[in-house]
Design a protein around this motif. Sequence first.
Motif, PDB file in Angstrom:
ATOM      1  N   MET A   1       0.826  -1.193   0.000  1.00 35.62           N
ATOM      2  CA  MET A   1       0.000   0.000   0.000  1.00 35.62           C
ATOM      3  C   MET A   1       0.875   1.263   0.000  1.00 35.62           C
ATOM      4  O   MET A   1       0.651   2.190  -0.773  1.00 35.62           O
ATOM      5  CB  MET A   1      -0.881  -0.024   1.246  1.00 35.62           C
ATOM      6  CG  MET A   1      -1.830   1.144   1.364  1.00 35.62           C
ATOM      7  SD  MET A   1      -2.442   1.401   3.029  1.00 35.62           S
ATOM      8  CE  MET A   1      -3.204  -0.155   3.417  1.00 35.62           C
ATOM      9  N   GLN A   2       1.899   1.257   0.892  1.00 34.92           N
ATOM     10  CA  GLN A   2       2.750   2.445   0.999  1.00 34.92           C
ATOM     11  C   GLN A   2       3.594   2.627  -0.260  1.00 34.92           C
ATOM     12  O   GLN A   2       3.730   3.747  -0.769  1.00 34.92           O
ATOM     13  CB  GLN A   2       3.648   2.316   2.230  1.00 34.92           C
ATOM     14  CG  GLN A   2       2.878   2.376   3.536  1.00 34.92           C
ATOM     15  CD  GLN A   2       3.737   1.980   4.709  1.00 34.92           C
ATOM     16  OE1 GLN A   2       4.466   0.990   4.660  1.00 34.92           O
ATOM     17  NE2 GLN A   2       3.654   2.746   5.772  1.00 34.92           N
ATOM     18  N   PRO A 114       4.294   5.469   9.620  1.00 31.50           N
ATOM     19  CA  PRO A 114       4.866   4.186  10.072  1.00 31.50           C
ATOM     20  C   PRO A 114       5.532   3.414   8.948  1.00 31.50           C
ATOM     21  O   PRO A 114       5.040   2.373   8.512  1.00 31.50           O
ATOM     22  CB  PRO A 114       3.644   3.447  10.624  1.00 31.50           C
ATOM     23  CG  PRO A 114       2.492   4.011   9.880  1.00 31.50           C
ATOM     24  CD  PRO A 114       2.822   5.433   9.600  1.00 31.50           C
TER      25      PRO A 114
ATOM     26  N   ALA B  81       1.749   4.390  13.595  1.00 23.82           N
ATOM     27  CA  ALA B  81       0.478   4.279  12.875  1.00 23.82           C
ATOM     28  C   ALA B  81      -0.682   4.785  13.727  1.00 23.82           C
ATOM     29  O   ALA B  81      -1.761   5.069  13.207  1.00 23.82           O
ATOM     30  CB  ALA B  81       0.236   2.834  12.461  1.00 23.82           C
ATOM     31  N   ASP B 103      -5.744  11.132   1.008  1.00 27.19           N
ATOM     32  CA  ASP B 103      -5.597   9.733   0.606  1.00 27.19           C
ATOM     33  C   ASP B 103      -4.124   9.309   0.614  1.00 27.19           C
ATOM     34  O   ASP B 103      -3.778   8.251   1.120  1.00 27.19           O
ATOM     35  CB  ASP B 103      -6.182   9.548  -0.800  1.00 27.19           C
ATOM     36  CG  ASP B 103      -6.177   8.097  -1.217  1.00 27.19           C
ATOM     37  OD1 ASP B 103      -7.027   7.344  -0.696  1.00 27.19           O
ATOM     38  OD2 ASP B 103      -5.329   7.694  -2.039  1.00 27.19           O
ATOM     39  N   TYR B 104      -3.267  10.168   0.085  1.00 26.03           N
ATOM     40  CA  TYR B 104      -1.841   9.840  -0.025  1.00 26.03           C
ATOM     41  C   TYR B 104      -1.214   9.645   1.357  1.00 26.03           C
ATOM     42  O   TYR B 104      -0.590   8.605   1.636  1.00 26.03           O
ATOM     43  CB  TYR B 104      -1.142  10.964  -0.790  1.00 26.03           C
ATOM     44  CG  TYR B 104       0.364  10.888  -0.819  1.00 26.03           C
ATOM     45  CD1 TYR B 104       1.028   9.706  -1.130  1.00 26.03           C
ATOM     46  CD2 TYR B 104       1.150  12.015  -0.545  1.00 26.03           C
ATOM     47  CE1 TYR B 104       2.414   9.649  -1.174  1.00 26.03           C
ATOM     48  CE2 TYR B 104       2.532  11.960  -0.601  1.00 26.03           C
ATOM     49  CZ  TYR B 104       3.156  10.779  -0.905  1.00 26.03           C
ATOM     50  OH  TYR B 104       4.524  10.729  -0.940  1.00 26.03           O
ATOM     51  N   PHE B 105      -1.403  10.637   2.236  1.00 26.42           N
ATOM     52  CA  PHE B 105      -0.750  10.537   3.538  1.00 26.42           C
ATOM     53  C   PHE B 105      -1.381   9.445   4.410  1.00 26.42           C
ATOM     54  O   PHE B 105      -0.699   8.826   5.217  1.00 26.42           O
ATOM     55  CB  PHE B 105      -0.754  11.888   4.248  1.00 26.42           C
ATOM     56  CG  PHE B 105       0.207  12.863   3.620  1.00 26.42           C
ATOM     57  CD1 PHE B 105       1.574  12.701   3.782  1.00 26.42           C
ATOM     58  CD2 PHE B 105      -0.229  13.909   2.844  1.00 26.42           C
ATOM     59  CE1 PHE B 105       2.479  13.566   3.186  1.00 26.42           C
ATOM     60  CE2 PHE B 105       0.654  14.787   2.246  1.00 26.42           C
ATOM     61  CZ  PHE B 105       2.020  14.612   2.416  1.00 26.42           C
ATOM     62  N   ALA B 107      -2.556   6.659   3.177  1.00 24.37           N
ATOM     63  CA  ALA B 107      -2.008   5.404   2.640  1.00 24.37           C
ATOM     64  C   ALA B 107      -0.635   5.150   3.242  1.00 24.37           C
ATOM     65  O   ALA B 107      -0.296   4.010   3.586  1.00 24.37           O
ATOM     66  CB  ALA B 107      -1.916   5.474   1.116  1.00 24.37           C
ATOM     67  N   LEU B 108       0.158   6.222   3.388  1.00 26.09           N
ATOM     68  CA  LEU B 108       1.479   6.055   4.019  1.00 26.09           C
ATOM     69  C   LEU B 108       1.332   5.658   5.491  1.00 26.09           C
ATOM     70  O   LEU B 108       2.218   5.031   6.059  1.00 26.09           O
ATOM     71  CB  LEU B 108       2.294   7.351   3.918  1.00 26.09           C
ATOM     72  CG  LEU B 108       2.694   7.801   2.508  1.00 26.09           C
ATOM     73  CD1 LEU B 108       3.545   9.056   2.571  1.00 26.09           C
ATOM     74  CD2 LEU B 108       3.445   6.707   1.763  1.00 26.09           C
ATOM     75  N   ALA B 109       0.202   6.045   6.089  1.00 25.32           N
ATOM     76  CA  ALA B 109      -0.046   5.676   7.489  1.00 25.32           C
ATOM     77  C   ALA B 109      -0.750   4.319   7.590  1.00 25.32           C
ATOM     78  O   ALA B 109      -1.236   3.944   8.663  1.00 25.32           O
ATOM     79  CB  ALA B 109      -0.881   6.752   8.178  1.00 25.32           C
ATOM     80  N   LYS B 110      -0.817   3.618   6.478  1.00 26.63           N
ATOM     81  CA  LYS B 110      -1.382   2.267   6.419  1.00 26.63           C
ATOM     82  C   LYS B 110      -2.881   2.227   6.721  1.00 26.63           C
ATOM     83  O   LYS B 110      -3.385   1.258   7.295  1.00 26.63           O
ATOM     84  CB  LYS B 110      -0.638   1.315   7.361  1.00 26.63           C
ATOM     85  CG  LYS B 110       0.783   1.034   6.932  1.00 26.63           C
ATOM     86  CD  LYS B 110       1.388  -0.012   7.836  1.00 26.63           C
ATOM     87  CE  LYS B 110       2.727  -0.474   7.301  1.00 26.63           C
ATOM     88  NZ  LYS B 110       3.384  -1.441   8.172  1.00 26.63           N
ATOM     89  N   VAL B 111      -3.575   3.286   6.392  1.00 19.79           N
ATOM     90  CA  VAL B 111      -5.033   3.272   6.547  1.00 19.79           C
ATOM     91  C   VAL B 111      -5.614   2.564   5.320  1.00 19.79           C
ATOM     92  O   VAL B 111      -5.285   2.929   4.193  1.00 19.79           O
ATOM     93  CB  VAL B 111      -5.587   4.716   6.636  1.00 19.79           C
ATOM     94  CG1 VAL B 111      -7.094   4.700   6.757  1.00 19.79           C
ATOM     95  CG2 VAL B 111      -4.960   5.454   7.799  1.00 19.79           C
ATOM     96  N   PRO B 112      -6.446   1.542   5.530  1.00 17.76           N
ATOM     97  CA  PRO B 112      -6.986   0.809   4.382  1.00 17.76           C
ATOM     98  C   PRO B 112      -7.760   1.730   3.430  1.00 17.76           C
ATOM     99  O   PRO B 112      -8.364   2.716   3.859  1.00 17.76           O
ATOM    100  CB  PRO B 112      -7.934  -0.217   5.020  1.00 17.76           C
ATOM    101  CG  PRO B 112      -7.487  -0.324   6.424  1.00 17.76           C
ATOM    102  CD  PRO B 112      -6.920   1.003   6.799  1.00 17.76           C
TER     103      PRO B 112
END
Lengths: 311, 320
Positions: A1-2, A114, B81, B103-105, B107-112
């Motif tokens: 995902m990242q 993270p 996270a 959405d981008y940030f 996604a980097l924070a692993k939010v589905p």
Amino acid sequence: MQTWALIKDSFREAIDRKLFWVMLAISALIALSMAASGFDDRGMSILFGYMRWNSPDLAVTSPIHKQAVATILGHFIADHFLGWVGIGLAIIATAGTFPSLMERGTIEVIVSKPMRRWHLFLGKYLGGMVFVLVQASIFVLITFLVAGTRWKVWLWSYFWLIPLFVVLFSYLFCFTALFGVLTRSPLASLALTFVAWFLIWAPQATYGLLQAFPPRPEFNPVVRFTEAACSILPKTGDISFVAIKLTGARLPGDLLWRSDSQTEHDEFVENARQVDEESAEFSITRSIGSSLAFEAVIVLLAGWRFCRRDF
Amino acid sequence: MEVTEITNWAVDLIRVHKRYGKIHALRGVNVQVRAGEIFGLLGPNGAGKTTLVKIMMTVVRPDEAHGTVLGRRLGHPKKLARVGYLPENHRFPPYLTGLQVLDYFAALAKVPRRVRRQRAPELLDRMGMADWGNTRVSKYSKGMLQRLGMAQALMNDPDLLVLDEPTDGLDPIGRRDVRLLLQELRSRGKTVFLNSHLLSELEMVCDRVAILVGGYIARQGTLSELTEHTVEYHVVAEGDLADLDAQIAELQARRDRSCVIVTGHDTRRVNEVIDLLRRNGRMIESVRPHRFSLEDVLMEVIGGGEGEPVPIARRLDAPR
């Protein structure tokens, strides 16, 4: 995902730059100029049929027709356009990848997410490569289609140029990344990458000259130094050689030579045979492998600096 | 860095040191933030506040740091996270729209993805920017960027929200909105770590504050703890009191025209001042306790050159 998010962002950033569209326009222009000429059973035409020459040598039924098209695509297009202009534009388009990532106010948000900094660095690196992959794919695809429909040659081996172009770009993109991380300036990163490109090219060019004109023995240390530099540094010059080999192209003169002098023709054929022999000895794996090893060292250096620095 | 102990502190930083060349930005900072409270960090410019926040968020590498954030060592990826962060002077990629930024940030924070798609418009709406989601952020005003930054920090529904100057660039209505949002988050059990130079803002929302001066935490505690020792009583009487100056001074008070000021939480001395005034035939108009503001405390700390580290022993009241 990242990783996907990083790649997508790199791509969006590249598209936002005018250069992306300039590159597409250049690709379209080249395809259009190729499409202006055409071959059929009687000969060839240019300017969309405005002028034509009927000759069995130029017709698609000619025994050298396919070889000639392969040469134009694999030699002129790959070596001259993709190898120099394309790479130059790709470097300009991606020079800001790392400096913009590391802009104050942006990097703080990103590195607080993270994910390991190595992951972030490599994701962004991959993003730059994907951008070039897309550009190369578009260019190769449209020129492939033009060659197939207008020149009547469907040269499937031409698609080798896509990974080759990406690999060649990556030899230099590692420097863009390193200088981008060190300077945080797109302009400095761009200028230093071009300097690095020159410094990589210079020993290869010198080596080629030394091969063509063997020097006196007192210059042996220079020869050894040049050989050592060539074996360590990325072999950007080899790419055109690899492209010719993989696409089945030949040196253009070999195909198009038309001379009344039998002696000159024989000499030329002999030269072409020597080139073929050298080509047979050439190892693609060794050339690309050693270049990628050097690239890996530069990427590790850039990544290490990125991971260790404060923002 | 190492795990020193697992506590119920949301943030438990111990002996944080950071040098930038010859500048010793943080000199052994100890900060503890309880889960579910709004904690304010204040101090003058250059005190090291932003450096401390950046160390918490792994943006800056400390020379030495112990302790935990959300019960795990500093920079633990899984715990990051659960943290939302809004840096000072943040900048978002100008080629993205508001929704794309979220959405981008996230996604980097692993939010589905499913959660991102649902939460992004909700948060934009919550921040009063529902109509701006599809507009490029390059067209946003500073206040809108700040609201978007808040939304970005909330996309992962964090347990700990770290905000560096969150009201910077906001108009009074925007500031009130942020205050209400922080109070709402607290009521939902979230912890907020707030770094701001706007003392009145901190006073209005913070449960506890720390004052960072010269790389040290000079004071740390609840607002009442910090201000109670700096209370004054103002005794106002009729007429000129100049003739009583000597006797007022004997009672360790001072006079300001017709007002006698008794410093400290000492009601006995206040009564002695009242007795003195009445003995001399003065009518008492009012007696008012005057509690110092956070600004007064900060000025006192800076003016007094305070800057010694708060002892780690003070951490004994840590909730378990």
